[in-house]
Design a protein around this motif. Structure first.
Motif, PDB file in Angstrom:
ATOM      1  N   GLY A  34       0.845  -1.201   0.000  1.00  0.00           N
ATOM      2  CA  GLY A  34       0.000   0.000   0.000  1.00  0.00           C
ATOM      3  C   GLY A  34       0.868   1.234   0.000  1.00  0.00           C
ATOM      4  N   PRO A  35       0.255   2.412   0.047  1.00  0.00           N
ATOM      5  CA  PRO A  35       1.053   3.626   0.185  1.00  0.00           C
ATOM      6  C   PRO A  35       1.598   3.735   1.610  1.00  0.00           C
ATOM      7  CG  PRO A  35      -1.290   4.160   0.172  1.00  0.00           C
ATOM      8  CD  PRO A  35      -1.186   2.682  -0.075  1.00  0.00           C
ATOM      9  N   ASP A  38      -0.716   4.830   4.437  1.00  0.00           N
ATOM     10  CA  ASP A  38      -1.989   4.141   4.729  1.00  0.00           C
ATOM     11  C   ASP A  38      -2.305   4.150   6.225  1.00  0.00           C
ATOM     12  OD1 ASP A  38      -0.274   2.207   5.751  1.00  0.00           O
ATOM     13  OD2 ASP A  38      -1.029   0.561   4.535  1.00  0.00           O
ATOM     14  N   SER A  42       1.558  -0.909   5.723  1.00  0.00           N
ATOM     15  CA  SER A  42       2.740  -0.405   5.017  1.00  0.00           C
ATOM     16  C   SER A  42       3.407   0.718   5.788  1.00  0.00           C
ATOM     17  CB  SER A  42       2.357   0.069   3.608  1.00  0.00           C
ATOM     18  OG  SER A  42       1.896  -1.022   2.850  1.00  0.00           O
ATOM     19  N   GLU A  66       6.451   1.920  -2.998  1.00  0.00           N
ATOM     20  CA  GLU A  66       5.153   1.710  -2.360  1.00  0.00           C
ATOM     21  C   GLU A  66       4.092   1.333  -3.391  1.00  0.00           C
ATOM     22  OE1 GLU A  66       3.814   5.435  -0.635  1.00  0.00           O
ATOM     23  OE2 GLU A  66       4.586   6.540  -2.319  1.00  0.00           O
ATOM     24  N   SER A  67       2.951   0.864  -2.896  1.00  0.00           N
ATOM     25  CA  SER A  67       1.810   0.497  -3.748  1.00  0.00           C
ATOM     26  C   SER A  67       2.211  -0.437  -4.885  1.00  0.00           C
ATOM     27  CB  SER A  67       1.130   1.744  -4.326  1.00  0.00           C
ATOM     28  OG  SER A  67       0.700   2.573  -3.296  1.00  0.00           O
TER      29      SER A  67
ATOM     30  N   GLY B 220      -4.887   7.212  -3.691  1.00  0.00           N
ATOM     31  CA  GLY B 220      -5.503   6.173  -4.518  1.00  0.00           C
ATOM     32  C   GLY B 220      -6.885   5.768  -4.063  1.00  0.00           C
TER      33      GLY B 220
END
Lengths: 356, 319
Positions: A34-35, A38, A42, A66-67, B220
């Protein structure tokens, strides 16, 4: 190859006498599902990365991507990292397992560490946390505090790690409340705030008054706060999103492990290992316990936590049957790690079918 | 299994809320496509709207201002697309895709300081008598203003396109830009206005996501809603009221599958040997979209009525 070998031996010999400062910094890479923002899974791994930077200063150079989607993309990212001279690479999600194995084969000199997986190689170690120990403890709190006897559980993917967490939380809740029910919703994502928020709303509408999540965004906590019910954070302290809602949360503390492993690379003592640390090692921690928890419930939860840390209590202690009623653990029997690592069944009392 | 836990009223209320971001983005894109332009950057415009709206609402304390700035953010991004496709004649498909990637990146950058911040609440409109009517009150009168405005917007777009002269001109531009041009209509200016309107709508949809539906900002967070909006326009065969239907259907399926899972219905089906998984439900709207596409392209007369004939074609001004 031969020449390289001789040179490596020479460097080693020289290294024995010469100072280590002359060495290039150890390059450590991380990939996250994930970023980093989050505020969950992460984010917590990235805190570990920052702890490594702080502990070693100029001796290390770290980076992260990331992501990164679980799948073919991860392999591309990993290969690029390995090619750009990284010494140690942490892949921090279950879904990177096959990609990590593939790339580790192609780069035998690079050391890899895969979180929550079970495939190892000479240059591929695995590490994970016994989150289920923490989930058993929060299960006890949930079971004691629920008024509707319905606990809502937002699952990500039906993998052993998540199923184990559901089972442990259920056993914890049932130990204090025989009437407790679990409603599980599979979101099939680690990170989709809108969907996770909708799942939270749905569970609350269907009578859940306490939420647990095994997805990484803070959306369920935000919804719990808004609708005035209680919830438990995942991976990180989510209290900022639910000052009234969060009862506590299971926090992953990767800092000591990451520091230890980087140290091993610097010392040249790194080996492929399988680490599965629990409350006792400090890998599983709790967000601050809310003052909304009644004192006797809190005392019971803390006692369970201490007993688990001391090795006196195992969340999966018999008698436990499988969901279909067939016996799994006899009276007093404790689950072995192998079964736990591959857990693909619910324990007796949980309703519903695990999607295949 | 316990289906009684599913409250149909909550289901409908949840569905309407889940559908609102899709509704805004899709109705905006419908107008854009009716003018003959295909903008695939809806996802990018939505997320920019989400971050602009959230950031503004947090800094000023006013959700209303948040929605306004969210719409402006989407419109500005759309005008970038418009400038490139209408004046510089770049390929619409490629530019639209690039717009999505650009929007996602820019939103992540702008949103950095706003992760983990709380936004001011958007109030639900409470009508003294109407909201208290037993069933109808919750079903019809329990939403926030943005939801009502969304439905009003569908009506307005329908009226504009079908009952007004400027709407007719916009459709003419979308059907045959050369003919419209030779009649003296400013094709490019009309298209730029449609593109800006589409961007503003997508931005509003995004702002609704970050201010109401999941009141927080996370990178996102649109998670593909823009692509669904594009599918809805096709599903609706470019008709405004069907966009409303499509948004409710696409949003409804998500809510429905969550409800069916939580109530244990899907598990019950599996236990009696019907292997219906949540994923099957999630893909039904897309299947329907494909079927609609097949049907309208098989029937030439209907296709020519609905799909704008100049859709996606660049207009070069001559003479």
């Amino acid at each position: 190859m031969k020449l390289q070998g001789i040179m490596a031996a020479a460097v080693l010999a020289a290294g024995l006498g010469a100072a280590a400062q002359a060495q290039d910094p150890v390059k450590v890479g991380f990939i996250y599902v994930g970023p980093v923002g989050d505020f969950g899974w992460s984010y917590q791994h990235d805190q570990g990365r920052l702890a490594v930077e702080e502990a070693f200063g100029d001796q290390v150079e770290t980076t992260f991507v990331e992501s990164v989607p679980e799948g073919a993309d991860a392999e591309r990212v990993l290969r690029q990292m390995a090619q750009s001279g990284y010494d140690l690479i942490f892949t921090t999600s279950f879904g990177y397992m096959n990609q990590t194995v593939n790339v580790a084969k192609q780069f035998p000199d690079v050391k890899f560490e895969h979180a929550t997986g079970y495939l190892r190689a000479d240059n591929l170690a695995t590490y994970s946390s016994r989150f289920y120990e923490g989930r058993y403890v929060i299960g006890k709190i949930a079971g004691a505090m629920t008024e509707s006897n319905v606990i809502g559980y937002i699952g990500s993917y039906p993998i052993p790690e998540v199923i184990r967490g559901i089972n442990a939380a259920y056993l914890g809740a049932k130990s204090v409340n025989p009437d407790v029910q679990f409603r599980v919703v599979w979101s099939n994502t680690w990170f989709n705030p809108a969907l996770e928020g909708d799942a939270a709303k749905t569970l609350i509408e269907q009578g859940a008054d306490i939420l647990m999540q095994h997805t990484d965004s803070t959306a369920p906590m935000t919804i719990a706060e808004e609708l005035g019910i209680h919830a438990f954070g995942q991976a990180s302290d989510m209290g900022g999103f639910g000052p009234n809602a969060q009862l506590t949360g299971i926090m992953d503390d990767w800092d000591p492990y990451y520091i230890e492993r980087v140290q091993a690379v610097i010392d040249g003592t790194w080996e492929s290992t399988d680490t599965w640390g629990g409350i006792d090692t400090g890998m599983v921690e709790f967000a601050p316990f809310s003052d909304k928890i009644p004192p006797e419930v809190l005392a019971d939860a803390v006692a369970a936590k201490d007993a688990i840390a001391a090795g006196e209590l195992h969340p999966f202690t018999g008698p436990i049957n499988r969901q279909d009623g067939s016996p799994w653990l006899a009276e007093g029997e404790v689950a072995d790690d192998g079964t736990l690592l591959g857990m693909n069944f619910y324990v007796e009392g949980i309703e519903g079918v695990i999607p295949q | 299994m316990d289906l009684s836990v599913i409250d149909p009223i909550s289901l409908f209320v949840g569905l309407v809320a889940a559908a609102t971001p899709l509704l805004y983005a899709a109705i905006g894109e419908l107008v854009v496509e009716k003018s003959g332009v295909l903008n695939l950057g809806v996802e990018g415009m939505m997320i920019v709207g989400a971050v602009c709206g959230f950031a503004t609402a947090v800094t000023t304390g006013s959700p209303l201002l948040g929605f306004v700035v969210g719409a402006m953010g989407g419109a500005v991004l759309a005008l970038v697309f418009g400038g490139m496709t209408q004046y510089l004649l770049s390929n619409q498909v490629a530019t639209g895709l690039a717009l999505t990637l650009f929007g996602l990146g820019v939103a992540a950058l702008v949103g950095q300081p706003f992760t983990g911040v709380k936004s001011p609440r958007v109030a639900v409109v409470h009508l003294p008598v109407l909201s208290d009517i037993p069933v109808i009150g919750r079903l019809v009168f329990s939403y926030d203003l943005v939801i009502y405005l969304g439905i009003a917007l569908v009506a307005a777009v329908w009226f504009f396109l079908n009952r007004t002269r400027p709407g007719l001109v916009l459709r003419a531009v979308g059907e045959n830009h050369d003919a419209a041009h030779s009649l003296g209509y400013p094709v490019i200016r009309i298209r730029m206005m449609a593109i800006a309107f589409g961007g503003a709508c997508a931005g509003l949809g995004g702002a609704y996501l970050s201010l109401v539906r999941v009141p927080q900002w996370t990178e996102g967070m649109t998670a593909g809603a823009g692509w669904i909006a594009l599918a809805i326009v096709v599903f609706a065969a470019w008709k405004p009221w069907r966009v409303l239907l499509g948004a409710w259907l696409f949003g409804g399926v998500t809510i429905l599958q969550l409800n069916l899972q939580a109530s244990g219905f899907l598990s019950w089906l599996q236990s009696v040997g019907i292997p219906l998984q949540a994923q099957y439900l999630s893909m039904t709207p897309y299947l329907v979209t494909i079927i609609v596409l097949v049907v309208i392209s098989a029937d030439r007369t209907r296709a020519s009525v609905n799909a704008p004939a100049s859709l996606g074609k660049s207009f070069t001004q001559t003479g």
